[in-house]
Every structure is written in C-alpha cells, then in structure tokens.
Write an enzyme that holds these catalytic residues in place. Structure first.
Site: not given
Length: 114
Positions: A10-11
C-alpha cells in the site's frame, strides 16, 4: 545477488523500490510483506545495526499512534519490542543484500547496496 525487501504494497515508496529490484535481472528477490510476516525483534535489531541507523530512525510516525505512545522518546529496546509486536510502526521499505541494509526513503537509496 540476493535481496530481501520488507514491503508494504500500500506504500508508494515501497512499490517504487520493489519495481527497481524487479527490473534487475541479476537480483534473486525475496519479498516479505512485513505487516503479514513481521520481522522478529532480533531481526529488526540486526537490520538497523547493518543499516547504521538507530531503531528511532526506523520508527514510522505517520499513520501510527507512535507519538501518543511516547515512542519517539523511548529507548532502543522499547522501540524494538513495540515494532516487533506492532509492525505498522516499522518505517518501510527496508532492503537487505550482501552489501548491506538500507531504509529506502527515497527509493533510490536501494542502489547503494546493489
């Protein structure tokens, strides 16, 4: 060369670092989604030592309750225990190769150990 990335999909920075590693033909890559498979306290200690940084430098503040828990002022042992128990507190991505370890923020720092 073998490389291990402690990755959070998600980063954005983690995804960009992973893309750099995936685009290198000579890298045998291991991807560890550290939120699902967190490193042990001992592994974190070794990673930070090999990166030449203190656990405080690897503490993620944004999007966590680290400040509320007083972790920015905590000693290294307390930080390592907290990160091992709650891996959202680990700043990402960490990459380890035979040439060393880097906290790859920005993502181009990975090039230092390839």
């Amino acid at each position: 060369m073998k490389a291990t990335i402690w990755h959070n999909p998600k980063c954005g920075t983690s995804r960009k670092t992973l893309a750099i590693l995936e685009n290198l033909a000579d890298v045998d890559l291991e991807v560890v989604e550290y939120l699902k498979t967190p490193p042990s306290r001992e592994k974190l200690e070794q990673l930070y030592r090999d990166a030449g940084i203190a656990p405080r430098d690897g503490l993620r503040l944004r999007g966590t309750d680290a400040k509320e828990r007083g972790l920015p002022d905590a000693d290294a042992d307390t930080l390592l225990e907290a990160m091992a128990a709650d891996p959202i507190l680990i700043e990402r991505p960490l990459v380890e190769t035979e040439k060393g370890v880097r906290l790859c923020r920005p993502q181009d720092r990975v090039l230092e150990i390839l």
